[in-house]
Design a protein around this motif. Sequence first.
Motif, PDB file in Angstrom:
ATOM      1  N   GLU A   1       1.712   7.438  -6.659  1.00 50.22           N
ATOM      2  CA  GLU A   1       0.553   8.092  -7.251  1.00 50.22           C
ATOM      3  C   GLU A   1       0.622   9.608  -7.070  1.00 50.22           C
TER       4      GLU A   1
ATOM      5  N   ASN B   1      -7.304   3.954  -4.989  1.00 50.80           N
ATOM      6  CA  ASN B   1      -6.411   2.792  -4.929  1.00 50.80           C
ATOM      7  C   ASN B   1      -6.171   2.354  -3.484  1.00 50.80           C
ATOM      8  N   ALA B   2      -5.991   3.330  -2.594  1.00 52.72           N
ATOM      9  CA  ALA B   2      -5.667   3.025  -1.196  1.00 52.72           C
ATOM     10  C   ALA B   2      -6.795   2.249  -0.520  1.00 52.72           C
TER      11      ALA B   2
ATOM     12  N   VAL C   1       0.839  -1.202   0.000  1.00 49.69           N
ATOM     13  CA  VAL C   1       0.000   0.000   0.000  1.00 49.69           C
ATOM     14  C   VAL C   1       0.871   1.248   0.000  1.00 49.69           C
TER      15      VAL C   1
ATOM     16  N   LEU D   1      -5.278   8.260  -5.931  1.00 46.72           N
ATOM     17  CA  LEU D   1      -4.555   7.803  -4.741  1.00 46.72           C
ATOM     18  C   LEU D   1      -5.527   7.231  -3.710  1.00 46.72           C
TER      19      LEU D   1
ATOM     20  N   THR E   1       0.526  14.833  -2.250  1.00 43.46           N
ATOM     21  CA  THR E   1      -0.221  14.940  -3.504  1.00 43.46           C
ATOM     22  C   THR E   1      -1.000  16.247  -3.574  1.00 43.46           C
TER      23      THR E   1
ATOM     24  N   LEU F   1      -0.630   7.139   4.582  1.00 39.40           N
ATOM     25  CA  LEU F   1      -1.631   7.695   3.675  1.00 39.40           C
ATOM     26  C   LEU F   1      -1.773   9.196   3.874  1.00 39.40           C
TER      27      LEU F   1
ATOM     28  N   GLN G   1       2.541   1.784  -3.456  1.00 41.50           N
ATOM     29  CA  GLN G   1       1.643   2.286  -4.482  1.00 41.50           C
ATOM     30  C   GLN G   1       1.204   3.723  -4.192  1.00 41.50           C
ATOM     31  N   MET G   2       1.026   4.037  -2.902  1.00 40.29           N
ATOM     32  CA  MET G   2       0.632   5.400  -2.552  1.00 40.29           C
ATOM     33  C   MET G   2       1.732   6.398  -2.899  1.00 40.29           C
ATOM     34  N   SER G   3       2.975   5.999  -2.678  1.00 36.49           N
ATOM     35  CA  SER G   3       4.086   6.925  -2.935  1.00 36.49           C
ATOM     36  C   SER G   3       4.264   7.206  -4.427  1.00 36.49           C
TER      37      SER G   3
ATOM     38  N   ALA H   1       1.038  10.868   2.146  1.00 32.46           N
ATOM     39  CA  ALA H   1       0.838  10.812   0.696  1.00 32.46           C
ATOM     40  C   ALA H   1      -0.236  11.803   0.251  1.00 32.46           C
TER      41      ALA H   1
END
Length: 268
Positions: A92, A101-102, A85, A98, A235, A228, A88-90, A231
Amino acid sequence: DISLLVGTVNPMVPWITYILLFILLGTVVVTSIGSTTNVLNVSLTNQRHLTRALAQERNTLEGRIQERTTELEQRAAQLTAASEVARQMSAETDLDQLLKNAVQLIKEKFGLYYTAVFLSDTKNEFAVLKSGTGDAGQAMLEAGHRLKIGEEGIVGNVVFRGEPRVALNVGADATHFKNPHLPETQSEAALPLRVGERIIGALDVQSERSQAFASEDIKVLQTIADQLAVAIEKTSLMEQLEDSLRRFEARTQESTLKAWRTHIRSSR
């Protein structure tokens, strides 16, 4: 006649004595055998009890070992999920994607019924749903679902207090918001999204099982919530920067165009 009778009886006395001694000896032997048998029976009974107790203890230990092994495997899977997780968060850069997906990753990796992310509005008055899994999440997004901070639901409580809150049985939790879109919820946990000292929202997770969240689960989920939050902040700042750059470029182009027009008019 008397002497004859005595002579006749006297020879029987030893036999009677022998018979009595034999009976006495037999009684002693039988009594000894009975006592020995009783002792053996007691010993066998104790041995059976001990054997059963040892078997039960062995089964209990095997069960504990199996439970511990399963728990360790579950923790390893959760940590692997948390790492995936975070990775993938980093990667996006779009906030909406973001969050989408999270919540989906967390739901799948932790076997949850529902997962959602709420963010505080600009006035810090409501926790607004920004992403939720499944049809329920989509329906609530379209309806503009939000919870009053400090007043409504576990999420509103968490955003207000800045501390995790777990309801292992939602029916017994006074702060739980009974959502008609999520009728199967039995357990719920909300984790604050923290950036420094600020609480920007909450990660909400729900399960169809009661008593679904152990303390170790909450620790892992809070770690994911912290990642999260970072992130989201990163973002959001990138989107603000890109928006500022677009406005700056637009103003620059407009100023340049005006300058050229002024120059052309002057030249004419």
